[in-house]
Motif scaffolding. Structure first.
Motif: not given
Length: 238
Positions: A98-124
């Protein structure tokens, strides 16, 4: 004297130019600081529920985008991801425990992080009851490259090429229990005197109003008479 001052000024200018050139050369030759995946949280305390924020930079030299990011969790009791436009999140649960082992974020079409960017992923998550927690992560690029941020610190405290994000649980757990408010001490002040003010009845109020009107009318007549007498006296004296 003037020639000496001019020579000193020229020497100072030359030294400044040389120092600036050396600084530019050193800065140009220094290797760029490597960007890593970092994790942070507000007041992370053992056993508490908090929001983990992962800062993920794009590091592809060939222009590929980061299209997937996953984090291994220490079998937390509960987890909840934040809504992130353009990305979908999936929780990998252990049905038996009944526990959570991992979380995975997947980008949609035409979405992603380029070499000049960063993104913040949040999980409670609900943190484990221990001094720190290691959160290995995996970063996948659109060209198929996979980077695993899972390396432990080097002997002697050095940092490896792909260090695993580590969060020190140094916060203070908040007291979530409700405490009853202390009862008020009995009052020792004497009881308030009863209100003995008398409210006039409608008849009494009407009577008072009529008397006031009569007195005002009488006063006006007296003033008018005085004015007439004063006018007559002025004419006689003239």
């Amino acid at each position: 004297m003037r020639s000496k001052l001019r020579a000193s000024s020229r020497a100072l200018v030359a030294a400044a130019i040389t120092g600036a050139a050396l600084s530019i050369t050193v800065a140009a030759g220094a290797p760029p600081a490597s960007a890593h995946v970092h994790v942070d949280a507000a007041n992370p305390a053992p056993g508490s529920t908090t929001v983990l924020t992962f800062r993920v930079p794009g590091e592809s030299d060939g222009g590929a985008l980061t299209t997937q990011f996953s984090v291994t969790l220490p079998d937390v009791a509960s987890a909840r991801t934040e809504v992130m436009p353009g990305w979908t999140a999936r929780l990998d649960r252990d049905a038996g425990a009944g526990t959570v082992r991992s979380v995975t974020w997947t980008a949609g079409p035409s979405t992603g992080i380029s070499g000049e960017q960063f993104a913040l992923f949040r999980v409670s998550v609900t943190l484990p009851d221990q001094p720190s927690v290691t959160l290995p992560a995996t970063q996948t690029y659109s060209d198929g490259k996979v980077v695993r941020w899972d390396q432990a610190p080097l002997p002697g405290g050095g940092e490896p090429e792909y260090p695993a994000p580590v969060l020190a649980l140094t916060g203070t757990a908040e007291d979530g229990h409700d405490h009853p408010a202390p009862s008020a001490a009995p009052s020792t002040a004497p009881p308030a005197a009863p209100d003995v003010s008398v409210t006039a009845t409608p008849q009494e109020s009407a009577s008072t109003g009529d008397d006031t009107a009569r007195w005002l009318a009488g006063g006006a007549l007296v003033l008018a008479a005085v004015a007439v007498v004063a006018s007559i006296l002025r004419r006689k004296s003239a």
